[in-house]
Design an enzyme around this catalytic site. Structure first.
Site: not given
Ligand code: NDP
Ligand code: 2IT
Length: 439
Positions: A115, A127, A167
């Site tokens: 990525k 990670k 994350d």
């Molecule tokens: P957050 O913790 O901000 O949000 C995660 C959300 O997903 C919450 O609403 C959580 O619910 C929900 N969730 C988690 N597990 C489940 C499940 N099993 N079923 C249904 N809902 C679920 O995390 P992010 O938004 O940062 O990350 C979300 C995804 O995006 C992850 O896979 C992460 O690796 C990916 N990601 C994140 C990046 C970033 O910059 N933050 C970058 C690239 C990818 P609840 O509130 O109830 O816990």
């Molecule tokens: O999955 C991802 O790309 C992230 N959680 C963000 C990683 C980062 O270093 O900004």
């Protein structure tokens, strides 16, 4: 798998870590995509690129002991997987979630390597995280955990060596606590990204993953004479990525009709408002709270049922393995023609194959959600320059990055005779970028 060298590498990885299912799945997907590359260029074998990329360069595992609000000592396990730093410092998020284990983090660090290469920025892959579950913890407990975690991790990271970010379960607040502890040991603010704005953060990093996902998806749709405009969208999750995907998809003319969390999901045919999601989800409360702010919304338990909702476009943005083959069949039957991954590894391998067989436009995570880490690189630049970027500067560069990623992966897929297979295109283009540096 047909290519003898690729088969040999996969066998070796399986023998080294037989029980790491998630990691093996992530490796399998990439290795299968690279078969045409090795068929056409067998001379690459002698460099052992794949053997080297599949084995993390270093893994740090540590104990995190912290005090809960009753004064009891709790113990969790912390990790940092430093997968590959050929392209630049190890870079990738920290995840606090009860499902965290070494296999999941290795799969994510492996994905992150490709990525980060796709962003075109000099970042390697890493990670980390902990099996600490933030649900039901008080803000003070979360703060104490973050300090205890960083006390163990700080010797292994730095702005030129390994740069963690957020994350699942780790947002700006947690990054702020982690930074406070880090700065007690080392005065190097660029070691973490996703920082709060008053601690060196970048305007636009919070929005970056969700916005970037929509920029990528809009480009993929436009390239197929479609767009978000007037379309019905479902988005799983209601955290950082989902919330800003909801905002941008709406700005691009779509109606976001469904979102979810670990408790359940909501449906609103009139469209979900991201600002109300932020209010409803304060302190990780249930998404059911959204009903307080809207009369037209219904709530149901069992978050995976969200995917049974009829939609045009589906953006899985919660967690890994949300969409399996059965779910994919339901989405296709209901007329969904575009799936783009905001979460990492949310679609199982058989579900991806099903989407592709059924001509669903499929945007794989390592391309579609790369805007988050791409803007993390901009934050590193901002910190190194000692400057302050504007929101518009970040947003403009993010959009350009996502459009470029789409065209680069599309072209790589065409070059190897698999047009429209963006999974293959992303794996090939990421691989080419990494090995150009490894050489
Ligand atoms: P957050 O913790 O901000 O949000 C995660 C959300 O997903 C919450 O609403 C959580 O619910 C929900 N969730 C988690 N597990 C489940 C499940 N099993 N079923 C249904 N809902 C679920 O995390 P992010 O938004 O940062 O990350 C979300 C995804 O995006 C992850 O896979 C992460 O690796 C990916 N990601 C994140 C990046 C970033 O910059 N933050 C970058 C690239 C990818 P609840 O509130 O109830 O816990
Ligand atoms: O999955 C991802 O790309 C992230 N959680 C963000 C990683 C980062 O270093 O900004």
């Amino acid at each position: 798998m047909k290519n003898a060298y690729i088969k040999k590498v996969f066998k070796q990885v399986k023998e080294t870590c037989p029980n790491e299912t998630q990691f093996l799945n992530a490796v399998r997907e990439v290795l299968e995509s690279l078969e045409p590359v090795y068929d056409a260029n067998p001379e690459l074998e002698k460099y052992a690129y794949l053997e080297r990329i599949c084995e993390p360069q270093r893994v740090v595992e540590f104990q995190v002991a912290w005090k809960d609000d009753e004064g009891n000592i709790q113990v969790n396990r912390g990790y940092r997987v430093q997968q590959n730093n050929a392209v630049g410092p190890f870079k990738g998020g920290l995840r606090f979630n009860k499902t965290v284990n070494l296999s999941i983090l290795k799969s994510l660090a492996f994905e992150q390597t490709f990525k980060n290469a796709l962003t075109g920025c000099p970042m390697g892959g890493g990670k980390g995280g902990s099996n600490f579950d933030p649900h039901g913890k008080s803000p003070a407990e979360i703060e104490r955990f973050c300090h205890a975690f960083m006390k163990q991790l700080y010797p292994y990271i730095g702005s030129k060596t390994d740069v963690p970010a957020g994350d699942l379960g780790v947002g700006g607040t947690e990054i702020g606590y982690l930074l406070d502890e880090y700065l007690k040991h080392r005065k190097d603010i660029g070691t973490l990204t996703g920082k709060p704005l008053d601690k060196g953060g970048l305007k636009g990093r919070t929005e970056a993953t969700g916005f970037g996902l929509c920029y990528f998806t809009e480009e993929m749709l436009n390239d197929h004479k479609k767009s978000f405009k007037g379309k019905k969208v479902i988005i799983s999750g209601s955290g950082n990525v989902s919330t800003y995907a909801c905002k941008k998809a709406t700005e691009l003319g779509a109606t976001v009709i469904g979102m979810s969390d670990t408790h359940g999901y909501i449906i609103d045919k009139k469209g979900i408002d991201y600002k109300k999601i932020i209010k409803a989800k304060e302190n990780r409360a249930s998404i059911e709270n959204y009903l307080k702010y809207s009369d037209s919304t219904v709530y149901a338990e069992n978050p995976t049922d969200l995917f049974k909702t009829k939609c045009d476009i589906c953006l899985p943005c919660a967690t890994q393995n949300e969409i399996n083959l059965d779910t994919a069949k339901i989405l296709v039957k209901n007329g969904c023609y575009c799936v783009a991954e905001g979460a990492n590894l949310p679609t199982t391998l058989d579900a991806i194959a099903y989407f592709q067989e059924n001509k669903v436009l499929f945007g794989p995570a390592k391309a579609a959600n790369a805007g988050g880490v791409g803007c993390s690189y901009f934050e590193m630049c901002q910190n190194a320059e000692g400057s302050k970027w504007t929101f518009n500067k970040t947003d403009k560069k993010l959009k350009e990055m996502m459009v470029n990623i789409y065209h680069n992966i599309k072209d790589a897929a065409i070059r190897y005779g698999h047009p429209e297979n963006f999974v293959m295109g992303a794996n090939i283009h990421g691989f080419e970028t990494v090995i150009a540096k490894m050489k």
